[in-house]
Design a protein around this motif. Sequence first.
Motif, PDB file in Angstrom:
ATOM      1  N   TYR A 188       1.217  -1.962 -22.421  1.00  0.00           N
ATOM      2  CA  TYR A 188       1.857  -1.210 -23.496  1.00  0.00           C
ATOM      3  C   TYR A 188       3.079  -0.465 -22.942  1.00  0.00           C
ATOM      4  N   PHE A 189       4.125  -0.387 -23.728  1.00  0.00           N
ATOM      5  CA  PHE A 189       5.357   0.330 -23.400  1.00  0.00           C
ATOM      6  C   PHE A 189       6.101  -0.323 -22.240  1.00  0.00           C
ATOM      7  N   GLY A 190       5.714  -1.564 -21.915  1.00  0.00           N
ATOM      8  CA  GLY A 190       6.485  -2.312 -20.945  1.00  0.00           C
ATOM      9  C   GLY A 190       6.211  -1.959 -19.496  1.00  0.00           C
ATOM     10  N   SER A 191       6.979  -2.577 -18.614  1.00  0.00           N
ATOM     11  CA  SER A 191       6.849  -2.328 -17.183  1.00  0.00           C
ATOM     12  C   SER A 191       8.153  -1.742 -16.667  1.00  0.00           C
ATOM     13  N   TYR A 192       8.141  -1.337 -15.407  1.00  0.00           N
ATOM     14  CA  TYR A 192       9.342  -0.770 -14.808  1.00  0.00           C
ATOM     15  C   TYR A 192       9.630  -1.484 -13.500  1.00  0.00           C
ATOM     16  N   ASP A 193      10.821  -2.011 -13.371  1.00  0.00           N
ATOM     17  CA  ASP A 193      11.238  -2.692 -12.153  1.00  0.00           C
ATOM     18  C   ASP A 193      11.989  -1.695 -11.277  1.00  0.00           C
ATOM     19  N   PHE A 194      11.402  -1.349 -10.137  1.00  0.00           N
ATOM     20  CA  PHE A 194      11.983  -0.321  -9.278  1.00  0.00           C
ATOM     21  C   PHE A 194      13.110  -0.850  -8.395  1.00  0.00           C
ATOM     22  N   THR A 195      13.336  -2.151  -8.398  1.00  0.00           N
ATOM     23  CA  THR A 195      14.357  -2.701  -7.524  1.00  0.00           C
ATOM     24  C   THR A 195      15.745  -2.368  -8.056  1.00  0.00           C
ATOM     25  N   ALA A 196      16.741  -2.647  -7.244  1.00  0.00           N
ATOM     26  CA  ALA A 196      18.114  -2.320  -7.630  1.00  0.00           C
ATOM     27  C   ALA A 196      18.525  -3.029  -8.907  1.00  0.00           C
ATOM     28  N   ARG A 197      17.883  -4.165  -9.216  1.00  0.00           N
ATOM     29  CA  ARG A 197      18.233  -4.901 -10.412  1.00  0.00           C
ATOM     30  C   ARG A 197      18.015  -4.072 -11.678  1.00  0.00           C
ATOM     31  N   ALA A 198      17.119  -3.074 -11.602  1.00  0.00           N
ATOM     32  CA  ALA A 198      16.843  -2.251 -12.777  1.00  0.00           C
ATOM     33  C   ALA A 198      18.081  -1.485 -13.230  1.00  0.00           C
ATOM     34  N   ASP A 199      19.013  -1.278 -12.312  1.00  0.00           N
ATOM     35  CA  ASP A 199      20.221  -0.534 -12.677  1.00  0.00           C
ATOM     36  C   ASP A 199      21.043  -1.270 -13.729  1.00  0.00           C
ATOM     37  N   SER A 200      20.867  -2.590 -13.814  1.00  0.00           N
ATOM     38  CA  SER A 200      21.645  -3.356 -14.782  1.00  0.00           C
ATOM     39  C   SER A 200      20.960  -3.425 -16.144  1.00  0.00           C
ATOM     40  N   ALA A 201      19.814  -2.787 -16.278  1.00  0.00           N
ATOM     41  CA  ALA A 201      19.093  -2.773 -17.555  1.00  0.00           C
ATOM     42  C   ALA A 201      18.754  -1.345 -17.909  1.00  0.00           C
ATOM     43  N   ARG A 202      19.771  -0.592 -18.176  1.00  0.00           N
ATOM     44  CA  ARG A 202      19.578   0.813 -18.507  1.00  0.00           C
ATOM     45  C   ARG A 202      18.876   0.968 -19.845  1.00  0.00           C
ATOM     46  N   PRO A 203      18.009   1.952 -19.989  1.00  0.00           N
ATOM     47  CA  PRO A 203      17.395   2.192 -21.295  1.00  0.00           C
ATOM     48  C   PRO A 203      18.421   2.737 -22.270  1.00  0.00           C
TER      49      PRO A 203
ATOM     50  N   GLU B 288      14.380   9.330   3.019  1.00  0.00           N
ATOM     51  CA  GLU B 288      13.999   8.113   3.725  1.00  0.00           C
ATOM     52  C   GLU B 288      13.756   6.927   2.789  1.00  0.00           C
ATOM     53  N   LEU B 289      13.938   7.136   1.487  1.00  0.00           N
ATOM     54  CA  LEU B 289      13.671   6.079   0.519  1.00  0.00           C
ATOM     55  C   LEU B 289      14.652   4.925   0.697  1.00  0.00           C
ATOM     56  N   THR B 290      14.117   3.700   0.771  1.00  0.00           N
ATOM     57  CA  THR B 290      14.945   2.508   0.955  1.00  0.00           C
ATOM     58  C   THR B 290      14.677   1.510  -0.169  1.00  0.00           C
ATOM     59  N   LYS B 291      15.503   0.473  -0.233  1.00  0.00           N
ATOM     60  CA  LYS B 291      15.285  -0.584  -1.216  1.00  0.00           C
ATOM     61  C   LYS B 291      13.970  -1.306  -0.961  1.00  0.00           C
ATOM     62  N   GLU B 292      13.534  -1.351   0.298  1.00  0.00           N
ATOM     63  CA  GLU B 292      12.258  -1.994   0.613  1.00  0.00           C
ATOM     64  C   GLU B 292      11.102  -1.216  -0.024  1.00  0.00           C
ATOM     65  N   HIS B 293      11.206   0.109  -0.007  1.00  0.00           N
ATOM     66  CA  HIS B 293      10.181   0.917  -0.670  1.00  0.00           C
ATOM     67  C   HIS B 293      10.168   0.624  -2.172  1.00  0.00           C
ATOM     68  N   LEU B 294      11.352   0.538  -2.763  1.00  0.00           N
ATOM     69  CA  LEU B 294      11.444   0.280  -4.198  1.00  0.00           C
ATOM     70  C   LEU B 294      10.887  -1.090  -4.537  1.00  0.00           C
ATOM     71  N   ARG B 295      11.180  -2.069  -3.665  1.00  0.00           N
ATOM     72  CA  ARG B 295      10.681  -3.409  -3.894  1.00  0.00           C
ATOM     73  C   ARG B 295       9.160  -3.428  -3.854  1.00  0.00           C
ATOM     74  N   ALA B 296       8.570  -2.646  -2.953  1.00  0.00           N
ATOM     75  CA  ALA B 296       7.111  -2.606  -2.846  1.00  0.00           C
ATOM     76  C   ALA B 296       6.474  -1.957  -4.077  1.00  0.00           C
ATOM     77  N   LEU B 297       7.219  -1.062  -4.740  1.00  0.00           N
ATOM     78  CA  LEU B 297       6.694  -0.407  -5.931  1.00  0.00           C
ATOM     79  C   LEU B 297       6.778  -1.299  -7.164  1.00  0.00           C
ATOM     80  N   SER B 298       7.658  -2.271  -7.151  1.00  0.00           N
ATOM     81  CA  SER B 298       7.917  -3.054  -8.347  1.00  0.00           C
ATOM     82  C   SER B 298       6.820  -4.068  -8.598  1.00  0.00           C
ATOM     83  N   PRO B 299       6.310  -4.156  -9.832  1.00  0.00           N
ATOM     84  CA  PRO B 299       5.297  -5.176 -10.130  1.00  0.00           C
ATOM     85  C   PRO B 299       5.825  -6.588  -9.954  1.00  0.00           C
ATOM     86  N   VAL B 300       7.142  -6.784 -10.107  1.00  0.00           N
ATOM     87  CA  VAL B 300       7.723  -8.114  -9.933  1.00  0.00           C
ATOM     88  C   VAL B 300       7.466  -8.632  -8.522  1.00  0.00           C
ATOM     89  N   THR B 301       7.409  -7.737  -7.546  1.00  0.00           N
ATOM     90  CA  THR B 301       7.202  -8.125  -6.152  1.00  0.00           C
ATOM     91  C   THR B 301       5.812  -8.714  -5.925  1.00  0.00           C
TER      92      THR B 301
END
Length: 332
Positions: free
Chosen positions: A194-209, A248-261
């Motif tokens: 419900y209410f969708g998912s959230y992609d934490f990777t950098a690609r999410a920047d191109s799909a602003r709410p 210390e937050l990196t793109k690798e951390h964001l990728r690990a958080l993303s369900p797409v990963t």
Amino acid sequence: MTTATLITNGHVLSMDDAVGELPVGDVLIEDGVIREVAPSIDRPDAEVVDATSMIVMPGFVDTHRHTWQTAVRHYYVDTDPLQYFAEMLGPVGAGYRPEGVYAGNLLGALSALDSGITTLVDWSHIQNTPDHSDAAVQALTESGIRAVFAHGWPLTPEWTRDSALGHPQDIRRLREQYFASDGPECAIQAMVGYFGSYDFTARADSARPGPTLPVPEELLKANWPADLPRPPSARLRHALLAGVPESELTKEHLRALSPVTHVHPGSPPMLLLHGTGDAITSAQQSQWLAEAVQAVGGQARTLLLDGANHEDPAFDEHETIAAVADFFTTHL
């Protein structure tokens, strides 16, 4: 040896179009599985439960219950929610002993069964020690209810206030000790988001709410600590989820958080509901997740609600509920 239970003379609401509704009917259960539903069933060796003047139907599903808090539900039902958050997620929760968690979970699960709820999701944010977690799981198991144990965090100051700690690693022990089986009793067989998912990777920047909804100033004053950013930046929120300092937050951390990963060929069938007017996450992000599951051979699709915002009443409309019911009927 087969064990059989025969429920007789009940008003059967099967919730199955092929069976329909029986004003007077019987239900035969063998080894925990419904084998037959009919106006009359002859099974002399079965244990008989007389359901005269009762409704016989599938059990309800409670998807959000903090079961450990059962003993205080009657107290907080009429109080200010801020009082609940300040006390139960503060000193009261921190003072809970494993025995209290066991009692709350057992009472909560049994009271759910008594109310016709046969499946619940136990949102258990009382992992103060490993013994607390063990007590929660033990009580759910002993109650006989079908449950999903949603592992949370300790209710201690270092975890509940501006925490940069990662998720408690005791979850790995619990998985190995109690949930090591990959059978259906421990597997997610179908999932609705419900209410969708959230992609934490950098690609999410191109799909602003859509336009950000303003947060009422009085709500911020009442709920947000004065010494924290108001509200915290997206980067800080992501760092807290990743369990690392913001610097210390990196793109690798964001990728690990993303369900797409984390999609894989064994991912369960998914139905992702998302409003096209969502002001928090773009509907495009749910589409990305569905495409990722499909790319590895899994089943996933999106159901877009035109113009609906995050947690919009449209999610409770009859058509939406019917679509979810059809999805579960197909995959369970």
